[in-house]
Design an enzyme around this catalytic site. Structure first.
Site, mmCIF file in Angstrom:
data_model
loop_
_atom_site.group_PDB
_atom_site.id
_atom_site.type_symbol
_atom_site.label_atom_id
_atom_site.label_comp_id
_atom_site.label_asym_id
_atom_site.label_seq_id
_atom_site.Cartn_x
_atom_site.Cartn_y
_atom_site.Cartn_z
ATOM 1 C CD GLU A 186 0.105 -0.041 -2.442
ATOM 2 O OE1 GLU A 186 0.879 0.316 -3.335
ATOM 3 O OE2 GLU A 186 -1.103 -0.169 -2.630
ATOM 4 N NE ARG A 211 -3.838 2.215 -4.082
ATOM 5 C CZ ARG A 211 -2.966 1.923 -5.042
ATOM 6 N NH1 ARG A 211 -2.054 1.003 -4.849
ATOM 7 N NH2 ARG A 211 -3.026 2.541 -6.195
ATOM 8 C CG ASN A 228 -5.514 5.384 -10.829
ATOM 9 O OD1 ASN A 228 -5.184 4.197 -10.817
ATOM 10 N ND2 ASN A 228 -6.269 5.892 -11.793
ATOM 11 C CB THR A 254 5.878 6.096 -3.392
ATOM 12 O OG1 THR A 254 5.039 4.973 -3.650
ATOM 13 C CG2 THR A 254 7.139 5.629 -2.707
ATOM 14 C CB THR A 255 6.238 11.226 -4.767
ATOM 15 O OG1 THR A 255 6.571 10.292 -5.801
ATOM 16 C CG2 THR A 255 7.088 12.464 -4.894
HETATM 17 N N1 LIG Z 1 4.019 15.606 -9.065
HETATM 18 C C1 LIG Z 1 4.699 14.809 -9.887
HETATM 19 N N2 LIG Z 1 5.018 15.234 -11.122
HETATM 20 C C2 LIG Z 1 5.691 14.408 -11.967
HETATM 21 N N3 LIG Z 1 6.095 13.162 -11.672
HETATM 22 C C3 LIG Z 1 5.794 12.691 -10.458
HETATM 23 C C4 LIG Z 1 5.074 13.470 -9.493
HETATM 24 N N4 LIG Z 1 4.929 12.729 -8.376
HETATM 25 C C5 LIG Z 1 5.515 11.553 -8.618
HETATM 26 N N5 LIG Z 1 6.041 11.522 -9.861
HETATM 27 C C6 LIG Z 1 6.727 10.390 -10.507
HETATM 28 O O1 LIG Z 1 5.697 9.506 -10.989
HETATM 29 C C7 LIG Z 1 6.025 8.153 -10.744
HETATM 30 C C8 LIG Z 1 4.972 7.525 -9.825
HETATM 31 O O2 LIG Z 1 5.050 8.159 -8.550
HETATM 32 P P1 LIG Z 1 4.881 7.310 -7.205
HETATM 33 O O3 LIG Z 1 5.076 8.251 -6.073
HETATM 34 O O4 LIG Z 1 5.742 6.097 -7.261
HETATM 35 O O5 LIG Z 1 3.341 6.885 -7.334
HETATM 36 P P2 LIG Z 1 2.496 5.817 -6.515
HETATM 37 O O6 LIG Z 1 3.248 5.520 -5.258
HETATM 38 O O7 LIG Z 1 1.193 6.480 -6.288
HETATM 39 O O8 LIG Z 1 2.363 4.626 -7.396
HETATM 40 C C9 LIG Z 1 7.426 8.157 -10.178
HETATM 41 O O9 LIG Z 1 8.332 7.971 -11.238
HETATM 42 C C10 LIG Z 1 7.570 9.553 -9.576
HETATM 43 O O10 LIG Z 1 8.914 9.985 -9.563
HETATM 44 N N1 LIG Z 2 -4.822 -4.321 -3.860
HETATM 45 C C1 LIG Z 2 -3.938 -3.991 -4.825
HETATM 46 C C2 LIG Z 2 -3.045 -2.952 -4.641
HETATM 47 C C3 LIG Z 2 -2.151 -2.655 -5.638
HETATM 48 N N2 LIG Z 2 -2.139 -3.383 -6.773
HETATM 49 C C4 LIG Z 2 -1.132 -3.113 -7.802
HETATM 50 C C5 LIG Z 2 -1.295 -1.838 -8.564
HETATM 51 C C6 LIG Z 2 0.123 -1.486 -8.925
HETATM 52 O O1 LIG Z 2 0.501 -2.207 -10.097
HETATM 53 C C7 LIG Z 2 0.919 -1.999 -7.743
HETATM 54 C C8 LIG Z 2 1.280 -0.978 -6.722
HETATM 55 O O2 LIG Z 2 0.444 0.130 -6.760
HETATM 56 P P1 LIG Z 2 0.958 1.647 -6.666
HETATM 57 O O3 LIG Z 2 1.499 1.788 -5.285
HETATM 58 O O4 LIG Z 2 2.015 1.838 -7.674
HETATM 59 O O5 LIG Z 2 -0.251 2.480 -6.886
HETATM 60 O O6 LIG Z 2 0.120 -3.001 -7.162
HETATM 61 C C9 LIG Z 2 -3.055 -4.396 -6.948
HETATM 62 O O7 LIG Z 2 -3.082 -5.060 -8.008
HETATM 63 N N3 LIG Z 2 -3.914 -4.694 -5.953
#
Ligand SMILES: Nc1ncnc2c1ncn2[C@@H]1O[C@H](COP(=O)(O)OP(=O)(O)O)[C@@H](O)[C@H]1O
Ligand SMILES: Nc1ccn([C@H]2C[C@H](O)[C@@H](COP(=O)(O)O)O2)c(=O)n1
Length: 282
Positions: free
Chosen positions: A102, A155, A79, A85-86
């Site tokens: 991404e 993704r 989601n 990313t982390t």
């Molecule tokens: N295990 C965790 N616990 C708390 N915060 C986290 C954790 N993993 C990531 N975060 C924080 O949550 C936010 C979203 O993480 P991110 O890795 O960017 O998610 P995604 O790439 O799935 O959108 C960032 O601010 C990140 O620092």
């Molecule tokens: N096909 C997609 C993929 C991603 N998004 C949006 C959702 C988030 O706002 C942003 C990046 O996603 P995240 O890496 O933070 O999970 O892009 C979308 O609308 N359509």
């Protein structure tokens, strides 16, 4: 690697030209009458070749990237703000893993335009625009060449279609015609180009966790995302990867519970490292 340089031969070509050039070239190769085009920089240059030698009648031949098909491809799915990313950051420290995040920065700025922001402001008007660009940039991610033997992607072109396009359509925010056009593009791409995935790592979170992390990350375009949006995306992911009731899953799925704090998550990634790197799609 720039989007335009690998296989499209310049972004100034229109989508129709690209589609026609690809189809024509593919037909030439499938018909067996001509050798593949070898001109440097052309669509399907020396980096592309046919996968199998079946007859045209039951033709399932696809374009593949030379050498790239031997590499391990892992897609990290989950989601919004689930921690993908982390997770990729953590694995990027290994020398044998190439991480491909991404291309969100492109979605936020394509030649001065912000299709991600526009989509959140008016999904009915801009959903097709964003998702067309997502599909193109994700295809580019899948096809780009990387030196490392393992490629870990955030993704995939599959979740772009099965989760985000599907959500726009089901929620009534994407007109039928937009959905049909995107679907035809997606079908053409996946039927004609080999997009191998060896393993999907699903970071399984509750929508509540994502909501909290989304707030913490505070990306401008996402400020108005309500909890219900994350619940819907969550359910689409669950139906695709856990219940397997919606769309074909292109690879085995490794589920990692991802509601935990960061130290615990990093520990889990380390525990799963061998399992992830041992994946090889049959
Ligand atoms: N295990 C965790 N616990 C708390 N915060 C986290 C954790 N993993 C990531 N975060 C924080 O949550 C936010 C979203 O993480 P991110 O890795 O960017 O998610 P995604 O790439 O799935 O959108 C960032 O601010 C990140 O620092
Ligand atoms: N096909 C997609 C993929 C991603 N998004 C949006 C959702 C988030 O706002 C942003 C990046 O996603 P995240 O890496 O933070 O999970 O892009 C979308 O609308 N359509």
């Amino acid at each position: 690697m720039p989007l335009s340089s690998v296989y499209i031969g310049g972004l100034r070509r229109t989508l129709t030209q690209i589609h026609s050039a690809a189809a024509a070239c593919l037909n030439r190769q499938i018909s067996g009458c001509q050798r593949p085009v070898r001109r440097k920089g052309a669509w399907m240059n020396t980096q592309a070749r046919l996968l199998s030698s079946r007859t045209p009648q039951n033709c399932t031949r696809k374009l593949v990237r030379n050498g790239e098909e031997k590499k391990l491809v892992i897609c990290i799915e989950g989601n919004i703000a689930s921690g993908k990313t982390t997770c990729l950051d953590y694995f990027s420290k290994a020398s044998d893993i190439e991480v491909l995040t991404e291309p969100v920065s492109k979605w936020r700025n394509v030649q001065g335009h912000n299709p991600l922001g526009l989509m959140y402001q008016d999904p009915t008007r801009w959903g097709l625009t964003l998702q067309t660009y997502v599909q193109l940039t994700m295809l580019d991610r899948h096809l780009c060449t990387t030196p490392a033997p393992v490629r870990m992607m955030e993704r995939s072109i599959y979740s772009a279609k099965y989760i985000f396009v599907e959500n726009l359509y089901r929620s009534g925010k994407m007109p039928d015609v937009d959905f049909v056009v995107l679907s035809e593009w997606f079908d053409w791409i996946t039927q004609n180009i080999s997009i191998p995935v060896d393993l999907i790592v699903y970071l399984q979170t509750t929508p509540e966790t994502c909501f909290a992390r989304l707030k913490e990350r505070c990306r401008e375009e996402e400020k108005m995302i309500p909890m219900e949006y994350l619940e819907t995306i969550h359910q689409l992911y669950e139906d695709w990867l856990i219940n397997k009731t919606s769309f074909k899953v292109p690879a085995p799925v490794l589920v990692i519970p991802a509601d935990h704090d960061l130290p615990k998550m990093l520990h889990q990634y380390e525990e799963n490292r061998e399992r992830i790197l041992a994946a090889r799609n049959a």
